[in-house]
Design a protein around this motif. Sequence first.
Motif, short mmCIF file in Angstrom:
data_model
loop_
_atom_site.label_atom_id
_atom_site.label_comp_id
_atom_site.label_asym_id
_atom_site.label_seq_id
_atom_site.Cartn_x
_atom_site.Cartn_y
_atom_site.Cartn_z
N LYS A 21 -0.82 8.24 4.53
CA LYS A 21 0.41 7.66 5.06
C LYS A 21 0.34 7.40 6.49
CE LYS A 21 4.47 7.20 3.44
NZ LYS A 21 5.27 6.18 2.85
N LYS A 22 -0.26 8.57 6.87
CA LYS A 22 -0.42 8.57 8.41
C LYS A 22 -1.56 7.47 9.12
CE LYS A 22 -1.01 11.80 12.37
NZ LYS A 22 -1.74 12.93 12.46
N ILE A 23 -2.56 7.49 8.12
CA ILE A 23 -3.54 6.61 8.70
C ILE A 23 -3.20 4.89 8.33
CG2 ILE A 23 -5.72 5.60 7.78
CD1 ILE A 23 -6.42 8.53 6.80
N ILE A 28 -7.98 3.17 4.33
CA ILE A 28 -7.79 4.68 4.35
C ILE A 28 -9.29 5.45 4.64
CG2 ILE A 28 -6.86 7.08 3.12
CD1 ILE A 28 -4.87 4.62 3.88
N ASN A 29 -9.58 5.87 5.68
CA ASN A 29 -10.92 6.38 5.96
C ASN A 29 -11.43 7.12 4.93
OD1 ASN A 29 -9.60 8.47 6.78
ND2 ASN A 29 -10.43 8.05 9.05
N PHE A 30 -10.89 8.03 4.44
CA PHE A 30 -11.18 9.29 3.54
C PHE A 30 -11.51 8.52 2.20
CE2 PHE A 30 -6.89 10.27 3.69
CZ PHE A 30 -6.64 10.38 2.15
N MET A 31 -10.69 7.47 1.87
CA MET A 31 -11.34 6.79 0.45
C MET A 31 -12.34 5.76 0.61
SD MET A 31 -7.21 6.29 -0.91
CE MET A 31 -5.94 7.27 -0.81
N ASN A 34 -3.68 14.00 -3.64
CA ASN A 34 -2.90 15.23 -3.83
C ASN A 34 -1.72 15.12 -2.36
OD1 ASN A 34 -4.08 16.25 -1.48
ND2 ASN A 34 -5.54 17.40 -2.81
N GLU A 35 -0.91 15.93 -2.53
CA GLU A 35 0.25 15.95 -1.23
C GLU A 35 -0.38 15.77 0.13
OE1 GLU A 35 3.11 19.12 -1.79
OE2 GLU A 35 4.24 18.18 -0.04
N MET A 36 -1.22 16.70 0.16
CA MET A 36 -1.95 16.50 1.60
C MET A 36 -2.68 15.19 1.61
SD MET A 36 -3.84 20.02 2.60
CE MET A 36 -5.11 19.59 3.87
N ARG A 76 0.79 -1.12 0.04
CA ARG A 76 0.15 0.12 -0.04
C ARG A 76 0.98 1.24 0.13
NH1 ARG A 76 -3.75 -3.22 3.02
NH2 ARG A 76 -5.73 -3.50 1.98
N ASN A 77 1.87 1.11 0.72
CA ASN A 77 2.91 2.31 0.90
C ASN A 77 3.44 2.70 -0.57
OD1 ASN A 77 2.81 3.91 3.12
ND2 ASN A 77 4.11 2.05 4.09
N ARG A 78 3.77 1.55 -1.28
CA ARG A 78 4.57 1.73 -2.63
C ARG A 78 3.40 2.27 -3.57
NH1 ARG A 78 8.42 2.99 -5.21
NH2 ARG A 78 9.56 1.39 -6.65
#
Lengths: 266, 313
Positions: free
Chosen positions: A257-259, A234-237, A249-251, A20-22
């Motif tokens: 990444k944090k989630i 990822i909750n917002f996804m 986007n960057e934000m 997922r990170n990649r």
Amino acid sequence: MTIIKNNFVKKSNVRCLHYRNRILQLSQKVGALHIGGSFSSVEILDAIYNVLKKKNDKFILSKGHCGILQYVILEDKKIISKKFLESYCQKNSKLGVHPDYGNPGIEASTGSLGHGLGIASGLAIGLSKKKEIFVVISDGELMEGTTWEYLLMISSLKINNMNLFIDFNGLQSSTFSKNTHPTLNPIKEKLKAFGWTADYCNGHNISEILQKFKHKKKTRPFALICKTTKGYPINFMMNVPMWHYRSPNEMEYKSAKKILSEHYKS
Amino acid sequence: MRNKFAEVLYNYSKKNNKIRVVAADISPAGKLANLSKKYPDRFINVGVAESSMISMCAGLAMRGLIPFAYTIASFSIFRPFEMVRIDVGYQNLPVVIVGMGAGTVYSTLGGTHITQEDVSVIRCLPNFQILNPCDPMELESCLKYLCTKNKSPCYLRIGKAGEKNFTFNAHEKWKYNKPRVIIKGKDNICLIGTGPIIRFFFEIYNQLKEKRIYPTIISYHTLKPDNDIEIKKIFKKYNNILTLEDISEVNGLSSIFKIKAHEFNYKGKIISYALKDKNIKNYGSQNDLLRDHGIEPKKILQSIIKLKKNKWI
């Protein structure tokens, strides 16, 4: 036994976090990304590539729009290089969104839905019967007529080395599948009526995927309906149609990444 | 032709264990029945499921097998078109898609079974070759090539039953992608036909001789890829070309010659007999339907005599 099992799950978690990170990392280079459906399939592909698939077995990702997930796994398994993966969708690259037959580790060109299972039927017949073939389709592909044609044909011709994983995330490009096809459920009963062994599982739980896979019989093709969540974890996804085809986007990237790291810590 | 197809594949299967016939609900009549009895694993009937037939063949070819997808032409191409385009064409796999009873053969079954557009459509698919033999003997040569040398997707267009042989004394041997001279005439007119409809040339051949017209007759069996060198040779040799096909006037044999004529600055005359770009409903015989499309031996004969009268020949 429990310790071994825990270690096994831990190792799978490490791999799935990496995948997922990649994907997130690559998302910052290129806009063409199907992140939602890729994230819903991570544990399924992890189970296939890292546990179930033996040497000379075959794998087709019929939901080809999630090719990026297959690529990061192929990179992890050193079948494609880091350089090749990072050429993803770049100028002069041979690596596009959808898997292309001829690229290392890719068994079929997919992208148009409702093809992979049919190609797999020919591959399965051409393989030794001791070899297995694994196919991952999306629940959206269950709306394609050809999928049902293949399902009927595969069981009728007794192509029993066929293993089908359905990534049942319940969401297609525009809306929830229950909105366009309220009669899509129940899937298991439909598949059984078509001559398959079929079962449900939690598609984000590798132990359950593998446990249910043990129900496969040698006398029938096998289908596992993996209940998943698009964009997981990822909750917002999650379950937001927009994330079928969008790069963060960057934000959003930082937040994702944090989630992700918190999810795997817990 | 379908009997010849079955016979040749059965014979090749005895020598080559890689051949597979994947049929969509065509009963294994004649020698195909022998094939399915002797080698049950090599004849696969997927049932009324044309997409399955094509996708399965793609998978078989990936395993190094030699698959023939076999059913009536309209269902081998149009119903599973995306599988033809992607699974076979885009992946560039040596699958032979056999269109049986192509063109106007199924005249009494109507538009659902007539394939005037098959060549037009397949011609624009990259990687595909198209073979359209003119008689059972030429079909045998095509199958020999496909069973032993082929490396790319191929659409093999064949007739159905009762086709006569015209090539037993042919001037040239069959060679892949080379227009084949069947009769070498001394006049500067060349009759170029593709597929079993070439019989119309032989129907008028004696009448032409009576009129002291000695044309060359060519079987244009490979409709793709284009062989520019051979086409240029034909342009150089003949001032009069007449094309004949059981294929649409859009992107068929006549289109090839007209486009190439422009490209190579050909100054001669090209007369073409092709199916009109229309769905003509006529449930008579194949010849009746062809007549409605403006194709009949009498008309072809008149066109050639007119050329002679006008001193083109």
